[in-house]
Design a protein around this motif. Structure first.
Motif, PDB file in Angstrom:
ATOM      1  N   SER A 282       2.994   9.263 -10.458  1.00  0.00           N
ATOM      2  CA  SER A 282       2.548   9.004 -11.835  1.00  0.00           C
ATOM      3  C   SER A 282       1.338   9.835 -12.212  1.00  0.00           C
ATOM      4  O   SER A 282       1.215  10.289 -13.355  1.00  0.00           O
ATOM      5  N   TRP A 283       0.416  10.038 -11.270  1.00  0.00           N
ATOM      6  CA  TRP A 283      -0.754  10.880 -11.546  1.00  0.00           C
ATOM      7  C   TRP A 283      -0.293  12.293 -11.887  1.00  0.00           C
ATOM      8  O   TRP A 283      -0.772  12.904 -12.843  1.00  0.00           O
ATOM      9  N   HIS A 284       0.650  12.816 -11.107  1.00  0.00           N
ATOM     10  CA  HIS A 284       1.134  14.173 -11.358  1.00  0.00           C
ATOM     11  C   HIS A 284       1.857  14.268 -12.693  1.00  0.00           C
ATOM     12  O   HIS A 284       1.730  15.286 -13.392  1.00  0.00           O
TER      13      HIS A 284
ATOM     14  N   ALA B 164     -15.220  10.650 -12.880  1.00  0.00           N
ATOM     15  CA  ALA B 164     -13.925  10.911 -13.526  1.00  0.00           C
ATOM     16  C   ALA B 164     -13.774  12.376 -13.892  1.00  0.00           C
ATOM     17  O   ALA B 164     -12.720  12.975 -13.675  1.00  0.00           O
ATOM     18  N   GLU B 165     -14.820  12.947 -14.431  1.00  0.00           N
ATOM     19  CA  GLU B 165     -14.741  14.359 -14.815  1.00  0.00           C
ATOM     20  C   GLU B 165     -14.613  15.257 -13.583  1.00  0.00           C
ATOM     21  O   GLU B 165     -13.876  16.237 -13.601  1.00  0.00           O
ATOM     22  N   ARG B 166     -15.282  14.897 -12.490  1.00  0.00           N
ATOM     23  CA  ARG B 166     -15.122  15.667 -11.242  1.00  0.00           C
ATOM     24  C   ARG B 166     -13.698  15.538 -10.721  1.00  0.00           C
ATOM     25  O   ARG B 166     -13.080  16.520 -10.313  1.00  0.00           O
ATOM     26  N   GLN B 167     -13.180  14.317 -10.742  1.00  0.00           N
ATOM     27  CA  GLN B 167     -11.820  14.083 -10.248  1.00  0.00           C
ATOM     28  C   GLN B 167     -10.788  14.849 -11.064  1.00  0.00           C
ATOM     29  O   GLN B 167      -9.735  15.206 -10.550  1.00  0.00           O
ATOM     30  N   LEU B 168     -11.094  15.098 -12.308  1.00  0.00           N
ATOM     31  CA  LEU B 168     -10.163  15.828 -13.178  1.00  0.00           C
ATOM     32  C   LEU B 168     -10.574  17.284 -13.335  1.00  0.00           C
ATOM     33  O   LEU B 168     -10.188  17.941 -14.297  1.00  0.00           O
ATOM     34  N   GLY B 169     -11.347  17.785 -12.409  1.00  0.00           N
ATOM     35  CA  GLY B 169     -11.678  19.203 -12.404  1.00  0.00           C
ATOM     36  C   GLY B 169     -12.493  19.646 -13.605  1.00  0.00           C
ATOM     37  O   GLY B 169     -12.353  20.773 -14.071  1.00  0.00           O
TER      38      GLY B 169
ATOM     39  N   ALA C 171       0.802  -1.225   0.000  1.00  0.00           N
ATOM     40  CA  ALA C 171       0.000   0.000   0.000  1.00  0.00           C
ATOM     41  C   ALA C 171       0.834   1.273   0.000  1.00  0.00           C
ATOM     42  O   ALA C 171       0.564   2.198  -0.766  1.00  0.00           O
ATOM     43  N   SER C 172       1.837   1.354   0.819  1.00  0.00           N
ATOM     44  CA  SER C 172       2.639   2.577   0.908  1.00  0.00           C
ATOM     45  C   SER C 172       3.390   2.849  -0.391  1.00  0.00           C
ATOM     46  O   SER C 172       3.362   3.969  -0.918  1.00  0.00           O
ATOM     47  N   ALA C 173       4.045   1.835  -0.927  1.00  0.00           N
ATOM     48  CA  ALA C 173       4.782   2.006  -2.185  1.00  0.00           C
ATOM     49  C   ALA C 173       3.829   2.330  -3.329  1.00  0.00           C
ATOM     50  O   ALA C 173       4.137   3.169  -4.190  1.00  0.00           O
ATOM     51  N   CYS C 174       2.665   1.707  -3.342  1.00  0.00           N
ATOM     52  CA  CYS C 174       1.686   1.969  -4.405  1.00  0.00           C
ATOM     53  C   CYS C 174       1.150   3.399  -4.314  1.00  0.00           C
ATOM     54  O   CYS C 174       0.979   4.061  -5.337  1.00  0.00           O
ATOM     55  N   ALA C 175       0.900   3.872  -3.120  1.00  0.00           N
ATOM     56  CA  ALA C 175       0.409   5.245  -2.966  1.00  0.00           C
ATOM     57  C   ALA C 175       1.450   6.241  -3.475  1.00  0.00           C
ATOM     58  O   ALA C 175       1.103   7.209  -4.174  1.00  0.00           O
ATOM     59  N   ARG C 176       2.722   6.034  -3.154  1.00  0.00           N
ATOM     60  CA  ARG C 176       3.778   6.934  -3.640  1.00  0.00           C
ATOM     61  C   ARG C 176       3.892   6.891  -5.164  1.00  0.00           C
ATOM     62  O   ARG C 176       4.016   7.924  -5.819  1.00  0.00           O
ATOM     63  N   LEU C 177       3.828   5.676  -5.730  1.00  0.00           N
ATOM     64  CA  LEU C 177       3.901   5.532  -7.183  1.00  0.00           C
ATOM     65  C   LEU C 177       2.699   6.201  -7.847  1.00  0.00           C
ATOM     66  O   LEU C 177       2.851   6.941  -8.830  1.00  0.00           O
TER      67      LEU C 177
ATOM     68  N   GLN D 209      -4.451  19.855  -4.880  1.00  0.00           N
ATOM     69  CA  GLN D 209      -5.241  19.010  -3.974  1.00  0.00           C
ATOM     70  C   GLN D 209      -4.775  17.562  -3.968  1.00  0.00           C
ATOM     71  O   GLN D 209      -5.026  16.825  -3.022  1.00  0.00           O
ATOM     72  N   LYS D 210      -4.124  17.118  -5.021  1.00  0.00           N
ATOM     73  CA  LYS D 210      -3.738  15.717  -5.168  1.00  0.00           C
ATOM     74  C   LYS D 210      -2.414  15.438  -4.456  1.00  0.00           C
ATOM     75  O   LYS D 210      -1.393  15.106  -5.053  1.00  0.00           O
ATOM     76  N   SER D 211      -2.460  15.539  -3.138  1.00  0.00           N
ATOM     77  CA  SER D 211      -1.280  15.298  -2.308  1.00  0.00           C
ATOM     78  C   SER D 211      -1.134  13.803  -2.037  1.00  0.00           C
ATOM     79  O   SER D 211      -2.068  13.018  -2.252  1.00  0.00           O
ATOM     80  N   LEU D 212       0.005  13.409  -1.533  1.00  0.00           N
ATOM     81  CA  LEU D 212       0.237  12.002  -1.209  1.00  0.00           C
ATOM     82  C   LEU D 212      -0.819  11.448  -0.251  1.00  0.00           C
ATOM     83  O   LEU D 212      -1.314  10.336  -0.474  1.00  0.00           O
ATOM     84  N   PRO D 213      -1.236  12.177   0.801  1.00  0.00           N
ATOM     85  CA  PRO D 213      -2.289  11.629   1.680  1.00  0.00           C
ATOM     86  C   PRO D 213      -3.597  11.300   0.951  1.00  0.00           C
ATOM     87  O   PRO D 213      -4.299  10.368   1.340  1.00  0.00           O
ATOM     88  N   VAL D 214      -3.914  12.021  -0.113  1.00  0.00           N
ATOM     89  CA  VAL D 214      -5.121  11.713  -0.902  1.00  0.00           C
ATOM     90  C   VAL D 214      -4.990  10.318  -1.514  1.00  0.00           C
ATOM     91  O   VAL D 214      -5.920   9.504  -1.450  1.00  0.00           O
ATOM     92  N   PHE D 215      -3.839  10.014  -2.059  1.00  0.00           N
ATOM     93  CA  PHE D 215      -3.631   8.701  -2.675  1.00  0.00           C
ATOM     94  C   PHE D 215      -3.549   7.610  -1.606  1.00  0.00           C
ATOM     95  O   PHE D 215      -4.008   6.484  -1.831  1.00  0.00           O
ATOM     96  N   GLN D 216      -2.994   7.926  -0.461  1.00  0.00           N
ATOM     97  CA  GLN D 216      -2.956   6.959   0.638  1.00  0.00           C
ATOM     98  C   GLN D 216      -4.367   6.596   1.089  1.00  0.00           C
ATOM     99  O   GLN D 216      -4.660   5.425   1.343  1.00  0.00           O
ATOM    100  N   ARG D 217      -5.254   7.579   1.166  1.00  0.00           N
ATOM    101  CA  ARG D 217      -6.649   7.298   1.550  1.00  0.00           C
ATOM    102  C   ARG D 217      -7.360   6.462   0.491  1.00  0.00           C
ATOM    103  O   ARG D 217      -8.200   5.625   0.821  1.00  0.00           O
ATOM    104  N   ASN D 218      -7.037   6.661  -0.773  1.00  0.00           N
ATOM    105  CA  ASN D 218      -7.679   5.903  -1.859  1.00  0.00           C
ATOM    106  C   ASN D 218      -7.247   4.439  -1.892  1.00  0.00           C
ATOM    107  O   ASN D 218      -7.913   3.610  -2.506  1.00  0.00           O
TER     108      ASN D 218
END
Length: 184
Positions: free
Chosen positions: A23-25, A163-168, A13-19, A39-48
């Protein structure tokens, strides 16, 4: 040598969240709004990770996780290679593994992926690997797309809107692929 693909575990989980974050950025940093990117900080991906992990596949070599894919209910939700692994076959290996998973859950044997219209790298990747455009999706054209593609999942409208909301509010494209006759 191509990476090994396997289901993700809690230990990943931790390595995947960092990746996923990095990669998203790389994929969306220049096409999404600056406020969304911020808004797309590392904690956002960790929660997902908690929701995505049961549906996640990882590609790895002997040293580290090189990419991830989330495949659920006939939809390829995410596919990301580590920025250092782009162009090495990681994406193709993950896509093959994800298509194998999707083959079991895709209604009518048709899988789908929603891609930001301006994510040209992803669009070229999916087209190269046999995915075809199902139509540009925006609020005004969604009904027409659904009517012309009756085999798609009933939850498509909610997924596209999310998806459209997530991408603003970025316009998205739907890509589909029949998985019925492949790799059976």
């Amino acid at each position: 040598m191509l990476p090994r693909c396997r289901p993700a575990t809690v230990a990943d989980a931790s390595a995947c969240a960092r990746l996923w974050h990095a990669s998203w950025h790389l994929a969306h940093g220049l096409i999404a709004s600056p406020s969304l990117v911020a808004q797309k900080s590392l904690p956002v991906f960790q929660r997902n990770m908690q929701e995505s992990l049961p549906h996640m596949l990882v590609a790895e070599d002997d040293e580290r996780i090189l990419g991830l894919a989330v495949a659920r209910e006939g939809t390829l939700e995410h596919l990301y290679a580590h920025p250092d692994a782009i162009g090495t076959g990681v994406g193709r290996s993950l896509l093959n593994a994800a298509e194998d998973s999707l083959r079991r859950t895709a209604r009518g044997g048709t899988a789908q992926v929603i891609v930001a219209s301006r994510n040209l790298h992803a669009i070229q990747f999916y087209e190269k690997h046999g995915w075809v455009r199902g139509g540009a999706l925006a609020a005004s054209s969604l009904a027409a797309c659904l009517a012309s593609t009756p085999t798609l999942d009933n939850n498509l409208q909610e997924r596209v809107a999310a998806a459209e909301r997530q991408l603003g509010g970025l316009r998205c494209k739907l890509y589909i692929k029949s998985l019925v006759s492949e790799r059976v």
